[in-house]
Design a protein around this motif. Structure first.
Motif, PDB file in Angstrom:
ATOM      1  N   ALA A  49       0.793  -1.155  -0.060  1.00 26.17           N
ATOM      2  CA  ALA A  49       0.090  -0.169   0.038  1.00 26.17           C
ATOM      3  C   ALA A  49       0.878   1.325   0.008  1.00 26.17           C
ATOM      4  O   ALA A  49       2.033   1.346   0.445  1.00 26.17           O
ATOM      5  CB  ALA A  49      -0.764  -0.003   1.312  1.00 26.17           C
ATOM      6  N   ALA A  50       0.272   2.267  -0.727  1.00 22.94           N
ATOM      7  CA  ALA A  50       1.167   3.405  -0.573  1.00 22.94           C
ATOM      8  C   ALA A  50       0.021   4.638  -0.215  1.00 22.94           C
ATOM      9  O   ALA A  50      -1.022   4.785  -0.756  1.00 22.94           O
ATOM     10  CB  ALA A  50       1.732   3.821  -2.006  1.00 22.94           C
ATOM     11  N   VAL A  51       0.317   5.443   0.832  1.00 24.94           N
ATOM     12  CA  VAL A  51      -0.494   6.440   1.363  1.00 24.94           C
ATOM     13  C   VAL A  51      -0.296   7.464   0.256  1.00 24.94           C
ATOM     14  O   VAL A  51       0.870   8.015  -0.057  1.00 24.94           O
ATOM     15  CB  VAL A  51       0.098   6.879   2.804  1.00 24.94           C
ATOM     16  N   GLY A  94       5.456   5.401  -6.177  1.00 24.99           N
ATOM     17  CA  GLY A  94       6.330   4.317  -5.924  1.00 24.99           C
ATOM     18  C   GLY A  94       6.596   4.260  -4.360  1.00 24.99           C
ATOM     19  O   GLY A  94       7.744   3.681  -4.100  1.00 24.99           O
ATOM     20  N   GLN A  95       5.790   4.680  -3.512  1.00 24.79           N
ATOM     21  CA  GLN A  95       6.159   4.753  -1.989  1.00 24.79           C
ATOM     22  C   GLN A  95       5.313   3.496  -1.524  1.00 24.79           C
ATOM     23  O   GLN A  95       4.550   3.773  -0.304  1.00 24.79           O
ATOM     24  CB  GLN A  95       5.775   6.107  -1.373  1.00 24.79           C
ATOM     25  N   PHE A  96       5.462   2.407  -1.906  1.00 20.08           N
ATOM     26  CA  PHE A  96       4.598   1.007  -1.490  1.00 20.08           C
ATOM     27  C   PHE A  96       5.573   0.578  -0.421  1.00 20.08           C
ATOM     28  O   PHE A  96       6.527   0.462  -0.369  1.00 20.08           O
ATOM     29  CB  PHE A  96       4.250   0.288  -2.584  1.00 20.08           C
ATOM     30  N   ARG A  97       4.604   0.188   0.532  1.00 18.33           N
ATOM     31  CA  ARG A  97       5.422  -0.519   1.650  1.00 18.33           C
ATOM     32  C   ARG A  97       4.273  -1.750   1.833  1.00 18.33           C
ATOM     33  O   ARG A  97       3.152  -1.966   1.597  1.00 18.33           O
ATOM     34  CB  ARG A  97       5.278   0.185   2.985  1.00 18.33           C
ATOM     35  N   VAL A 152      -8.671  -4.287   2.409  1.00 16.90           N
ATOM     36  CA  VAL A 152      -8.376  -3.469   1.260  1.00 16.90           C
ATOM     37  C   VAL A 152      -9.211  -2.038   1.398  1.00 16.90           C
ATOM     38  O   VAL A 152      -8.887  -1.188   1.444  1.00 16.90           O
ATOM     39  CB  VAL A 152      -8.416  -4.276  -0.212  1.00 16.90           C
ATOM     40  N   ASN A 153     -10.543  -2.629   1.556  1.00 19.04           N
ATOM     41  CA  ASN A 153     -11.547  -1.253   1.761  1.00 19.04           C
ATOM     42  C   ASN A 153     -11.143  -0.608   3.294  1.00 19.04           C
ATOM     43  O   ASN A 153     -11.309   0.751   2.881  1.00 19.04           O
ATOM     44  CB  ASN A 153     -13.053  -2.069   2.086  1.00 19.04           C
ATOM     45  N   TYR A 154     -10.806  -1.139   4.001  1.00 17.53           N
ATOM     46  CA  TYR A 154     -10.324  -0.359   5.176  1.00 17.53           C
ATOM     47  C   TYR A 154      -9.015   0.273   4.818  1.00 17.53           C
ATOM     48  O   TYR A 154      -9.066   1.602   5.295  1.00 17.53           O
ATOM     49  CB  TYR A 154      -9.913  -1.362   6.198  1.00 17.53           C
ATOM     50  N   VAL A 155      -8.120  -0.021   4.195  1.00 16.50           N
ATOM     51  CA  VAL A 155      -6.796   0.542   3.830  1.00 16.50           C
ATOM     52  C   VAL A 155      -7.016   1.844   3.033  1.00 16.50           C
ATOM     53  O   VAL A 155      -6.421   2.841   3.313  1.00 16.50           O
ATOM     54  CB  VAL A 155      -6.187  -0.434   3.295  1.00 16.50           C
ATOM     55  N   LEU A 159      -7.152   4.812   5.705  1.00 17.06           N
ATOM     56  CA  LEU A 159      -5.875   5.133   5.595  1.00 17.06           C
ATOM     57  C   LEU A 159      -5.685   6.188   4.433  1.00 17.06           C
ATOM     58  O   LEU A 159      -4.529   6.679   4.084  1.00 17.06           O
ATOM     59  CB  LEU A 159      -4.866   3.911   5.757  1.00 17.06           C
ATOM     60  N   ARG A 160      -6.654   5.979   3.686  1.00 12.58           N
ATOM     61  CA  ARG A 160      -6.520   6.741   2.415  1.00 12.58           C
ATOM     62  C   ARG A 160      -5.021   6.311   1.407  1.00 12.58           C
ATOM     63  O   ARG A 160      -4.383   7.067   1.071  1.00 12.58           O
ATOM     64  CB  ARG A 160      -6.460   8.251   2.307  1.00 12.58           C
ATOM     65  N   ALA A 161      -5.152   5.150   1.407  1.00 12.07           N
ATOM     66  CA  ALA A 161      -3.859   4.399   0.847  1.00 12.07           C
ATOM     67  C   ALA A 161      -4.282   3.702  -0.441  1.00 12.07           C
ATOM     68  O   ALA A 161      -5.620   3.254  -0.491  1.00 12.07           O
ATOM     69  CB  ALA A 161      -2.987   3.430   1.662  1.00 12.07           C
ATOM     70  N   GLU A 162      -3.529   3.563  -1.558  1.00 10.83           N
ATOM     71  CA  GLU A 162      -3.633   2.729  -2.634  1.00 10.83           C
ATOM     72  C   GLU A 162      -3.112   1.178  -2.404  1.00 10.83           C
ATOM     73  O   GLU A 162      -2.069   1.071  -1.969  1.00 10.83           O
ATOM     74  CB  GLU A 162      -3.005   3.456  -3.789  1.00 10.83           C
TER      75      GLU A 162
END
Length: 167
Positions: A49-51, A94-97, A152-155, A159-162
């Motif tokens: 995920a990436a914020v 590209g800031q995926f963790r 996925v829905n929660y994130v 968290l407004r993440a992709e």
């Protein structure tokens, strides 16, 4: 050891913390079990995920458009906006963790929200430990898919993440 495996390992250790003063073992709570289930599920599906940092990109585009306008007038605004937009896009992409790492770092109130979302799916499912919960969910394709969708829905919502799946 991959980051996701390491995160799951640390999360498992977290639930077995020994309180040194009383020599008591901290018993895992249902919230801990559900967090570790989410960690295991997201690790198995290689979720990352990436914020979204759209604010940074917008500031960059605006600042460079402003500078371009000062230097080149109206054409400078257009060129500066285009260059700033591209630079802002590049800076925030590209800031995926790994998702297990993000789950581990959630504060307790966000863990509680995620727990409630997952429990709405698990309903009255009874389990005694993490191994049993994991086996129950991973062994049922429908349940596994619903829990993954809730995660996925929660994130994306909270968290407004992709979320992306690694190959």
């Amino acid at each position: 050891m991959e980051v996701t495996q390491f995160c799951c390992f640390i999360l498992r250790l977290h639930s077995l913390v020994i309180i040194t003063l009383g020599r008591r073992i901290k018993m895992p709570t249902p919230v801990d079990d559900v967090m570790r289930l989410c960690c295991e599920l997201s690790s198995n599906q290689q979720m990352k995920a990436a914020v979204k940092n759209s604010g940074k990109g917008a500031i960059m585009a605006g600042a460079i458009a402003f500078a371009g306008g000062l230097m080149g007038g109206p054409p400078g605004i257009a060129v500066g906006g285009a260059v700033g937009g591209l630079l802002g896009c590049w800076m925030t992409s590209g800031q995926f963790r790994p998702l297990p790492q993000i789950i581990m770092e959630l504060p307790p109130h966000q863990q509680e929200k995620l727990y409630n979302d997952v429990m709405a799916i698990l309903g009255n499912l009874n389990w005694t430990d993490l191994a049993q919960l994991t086996a129950l969910v991973m062994g049922n394709a429908t349940l596994k898919q619903q829990v993954a969708a809730a995660l996925v829905n929660y994130v994306t919502r909270e968290l407004r993440a992709e979320v992306h799946y690694s190959d």
